[in-house]
Design a protein around this motif. Structure first.
Motif, mmCIF file in Angstrom:
data_model
loop_
_atom_site.group_PDB
_atom_site.id
_atom_site.type_symbol
_atom_site.label_atom_id
_atom_site.label_comp_id
_atom_site.label_asym_id
_atom_site.label_seq_id
_atom_site.Cartn_x
_atom_site.Cartn_y
_atom_site.Cartn_z
ATOM 1 N N THR A 190 -49.127 24.668 15.468
ATOM 2 C CA THR A 190 -49.434 23.619 16.437
ATOM 3 C C THR A 190 -48.213 22.729 16.651
ATOM 4 O O THR A 190 -47.914 22.314 17.779
ATOM 5 C CB THR A 190 -50.636 22.786 15.963
ATOM 6 N N VAL A 191 -47.496 22.452 15.570
ATOM 7 C CA VAL A 191 -46.249 21.695 15.683
ATOM 8 C C VAL A 191 -45.229 22.479 16.501
ATOM 9 O O VAL A 191 -44.569 21.934 17.397
ATOM 10 C CB VAL A 191 -45.680 21.377 14.281
ATOM 11 N N VAL A 192 -45.097 23.769 16.204
ATOM 12 C CA VAL A 192 -44.130 24.616 16.907
ATOM 13 C C VAL A 192 -44.458 24.696 18.393
ATOM 14 O O VAL A 192 -43.574 24.546 19.251
ATOM 15 C CB VAL A 192 -44.104 26.028 16.279
ATOM 16 N N GLY A 193 -45.727 24.944 18.727
ATOM 17 C CA GLY A 193 -46.112 25.042 20.123
ATOM 18 C C GLY A 193 -45.888 23.743 20.877
ATOM 19 O O GLY A 193 -45.398 23.736 22.015
ATOM 20 N N THR A 194 -46.234 22.630 20.255
ATOM 21 C CA THR A 194 -46.020 21.330 20.878
ATOM 22 C C THR A 194 -44.536 21.085 21.109
ATOM 23 O O THR A 194 -44.130 20.581 22.160
ATOM 24 C CB THR A 194 -46.626 20.218 20.003
ATOM 25 N N ALA A 195 -43.710 21.453 20.131
ATOM 26 C CA ALA A 195 -42.264 21.255 20.264
ATOM 27 C C ALA A 195 -41.687 22.094 21.392
ATOM 28 O O ALA A 195 -40.817 21.638 22.143
ATOM 29 C CB ALA A 195 -41.578 21.596 18.946
ATOM 30 N N SER A 212 -46.481 17.767 26.927
ATOM 31 C CA SER A 212 -46.268 16.333 27.095
ATOM 32 C C SER A 212 -46.784 15.865 28.455
ATOM 33 O O SER A 212 -46.903 16.640 29.400
ATOM 34 C CB SER A 212 -44.778 16.007 26.981
ATOM 35 N N ALA A 213 -47.048 14.589 28.537
ATOM 36 C CA ALA A 213 -47.516 14.024 29.802
ATOM 37 C C ALA A 213 -46.465 14.198 30.893
ATOM 38 O O ALA A 213 -46.792 14.448 32.056
ATOM 39 C CB ALA A 213 -47.855 12.543 29.614
ATOM 40 N N GLU A 214 -45.173 14.092 30.530
ATOM 41 C CA GLU A 214 -44.120 14.220 31.523
ATOM 42 C C GLU A 214 -44.088 15.627 32.102
ATOM 43 O O GLU A 214 -43.884 15.829 33.296
ATOM 44 C CB GLU A 214 -42.761 13.891 30.888
ATOM 45 N N ARG A 215 -44.314 16.620 31.231
ATOM 46 C CA ARG A 215 -44.274 18.011 31.697
ATOM 47 C C ARG A 215 -45.495 18.320 32.559
ATOM 48 O O ARG A 215 -45.401 19.030 33.556
ATOM 49 C CB ARG A 215 -44.219 18.942 30.482
ATOM 50 N N GLN A 216 -46.638 17.770 32.190
ATOM 51 C CA GLN A 216 -47.856 18.013 32.951
ATOM 52 C C GLN A 216 -47.904 17.204 34.248
ATOM 53 O O GLN A 216 -48.461 17.638 35.234
ATOM 54 C CB GLN A 216 -49.083 17.646 32.104
ATOM 55 N N GLY A 217 -47.321 15.997 34.196
ATOM 56 C CA GLY A 217 -47.436 15.120 35.344
ATOM 57 C C GLY A 217 -48.768 14.387 35.391
ATOM 58 O O GLY A 217 -49.122 13.797 36.405
ATOM 59 N N TRP A 218 -49.498 14.435 34.274
ATOM 60 C CA TRP A 218 -50.774 13.764 34.200
ATOM 61 C C TRP A 218 -50.646 12.523 33.325
ATOM 62 O O TRP A 218 -49.618 12.268 32.716
ATOM 63 C CB TRP A 218 -51.841 14.682 33.605
ATOM 64 N N VAL A 246 -48.905 31.161 27.125
ATOM 65 C CA VAL A 246 -47.481 31.103 26.838
ATOM 66 C C VAL A 246 -46.690 30.497 27.988
ATOM 67 O O VAL A 246 -45.592 29.955 27.779
ATOM 68 C CB VAL A 246 -46.957 32.513 26.463
ATOM 69 N N SER A 247 -47.220 30.530 29.207
ATOM 70 C CA SER A 247 -46.502 29.942 30.340
ATOM 71 C C SER A 247 -46.397 28.428 30.235
ATOM 72 O O SER A 247 -45.586 27.808 30.930
ATOM 73 C CB SER A 247 -47.188 30.325 31.658
ATOM 74 N N ASP A 248 -47.219 27.806 29.383
ATOM 75 C CA ASP A 248 -47.135 26.365 29.171
ATOM 76 C C ASP A 248 -45.982 25.991 28.236
ATOM 77 O O ASP A 248 -45.705 24.803 28.050
ATOM 78 C CB ASP A 248 -48.442 25.834 28.581
#
Length: 357
Positions: A231-236, A261-267, A276-278
């Motif tokens: 979960t840490v790895v995926g979040t990073a 992250s919120a910045e990557r999502q824009g939400w 994996v595309s995320d």
């Protein structure tokens, strides 16, 4: 690169001043430029007077970080809050220095328990020198990992290193235990996103630091997450801007790969990594494994399971590994497949269809 940390008596006798604190909040590349811009006398002054400030600076050579952290660990073993466990780690690190170079432990990070607001110690231990290795594997452990049991994680990575070096034409392999975050202490805490979100930027910075100090620009880096560590790895790797500085990512026994992250999502808030595309890693270089009786891998507490049919990437076989924590047992397909990935021998990796439901 000024990686050497050994100086003659004349140099040592010239250390008559305590330098100002090193810079903080910089990128790994800026840290590397700062360190390499110091004279040998200035470098040794920092190591002598401010080792705790150097030990977690990404972008500094492994021998430098090792010496700095060893000084901190020795002091903690003598006067710290958890002297017995700090002493056990110190004994293991020092004993390893008598063995072959590829089996010596380099202490790339050590923050004593109770410092910087964290109740648990942070430990980054490398078997072999990652600056000179052809292959580097970074292992992020999960729930319940702390100073008292860090030796078990080191054992796992030593087994992976040994397996990787059995692969023909694989070169040298250095394996790293990265406990650079405050892992959840128990299962209820492991349902929370906080530890993964807090630890993700530090993991990304660490991988970038290794890229700065490695001597071979073609050296390979693989990041492996187990359980909550995945979960840490995926979040990073899903952080805004850029992901991990890694060629491959492996998730074993994962409860989900975490959060964008919120910045990557824009939400307004972050969202679960659904496939994996995320993440930033290419699907061809994302690998996951889960034993059929690994209950954690069915929970999906932190998003879609990476062995699910809809996640993407490859699912590796894990024959011989049963339950949640046997993925690094010698003789298992789980260990062999990870060794093939770490060394870039993708054609030898045994995969299986992803899970439905």
């Amino acid at each position: 690169m000024n990686a050497s940390v050994h100086f003659d008596s004349q140099t040592l006798s010239s250390l008559s001043y305590c330098p100002a604190p090193p810079p903080t909040g910089q990128s790994a590349s800026s840290n590397a430029a700062w360190w390499n811009g110091l004279s040998p006398v200035e470098q040794q002054a920092y190591l002598q007077y401010q080792p705790a400030s150097l030990g977690m600076m990404d972008g500094l050579p492994a021998p430098v970080r090792h010496e700095a952290n060893l000084a901190t660990l020795r002091a903690d073993a003598e006067n710290g809050h958890d002297r017995d466990n700090a002493g056990a780690l110190l004994e293991r690190v020092e004993a390893s220095q008598q063995g072959p170079e590829n089996e010596r432990i380099h202490l790339l990070g050590y923050v004593p328990p109770g410092r910087d607001g964290s109740p648990d110690a942070m430990v980054i231990a490398s078997i072999g020198n990652p600056d000179t290795a052809d292959n580097v594997a970074i292992y992020v452990p999960g729930t319940g990992t702390d100073l008292s049991n860090i030796g078990g994680s080191i054992d796992r990575m030593d087994d992976l290193r040994a397996q990787a070096e059995l692969v023909p034409n694989s070169g040298t392999t250095s394996t790293i235990v990265w406990l650079g975050y405050d892992a959840p202490d128990h299962i209820p805490a492991a349902t929370l996103a906080g530890p993964a979100r807090d630890g993700a930027p530090a993991l990304r910075d660490f991988t970038e630091g290794l890229a700065e100090t490695r001597q071979d620009p073609d050296a390979r880096t693989t990041v492996i997450g187990h359980s909550y560590g995945s979960t840490v790895v995926g979040t990073a790797d899903a952080l805004a801007g850029r992901g991990l500085a890694a060629d491959d990512i492996i998730a074993m026994g994962s409860p989900g790969m975490g959060y964008e992250s919120a910045e990557r999502q824009g939400w307004f808030d972050s969202a679960l990594v659904d496939d994996v595309s995320d993440m930033h890693i290419d699907a061809d270089h994302f690998w996951a494994g889960a034993a059929s009786d690994d209950l954690v891998s069915y929970t999906e507490v932190h998003g879609n399971s990476p062995v699910d049919w809809s996640f993407g990437g490859q699912r590796i076989t894990t024959e011989g590994a049963s339950g949640h924590s046997a993925y690094w047992d010698p003789g298992t397909e789980a260990l062999r497949n990870q060794a093939y990935i770490v060394t870039g021998h993708y054609d030898q990796v045994d995969t299986v269809g992803r899970r439905f439901g």
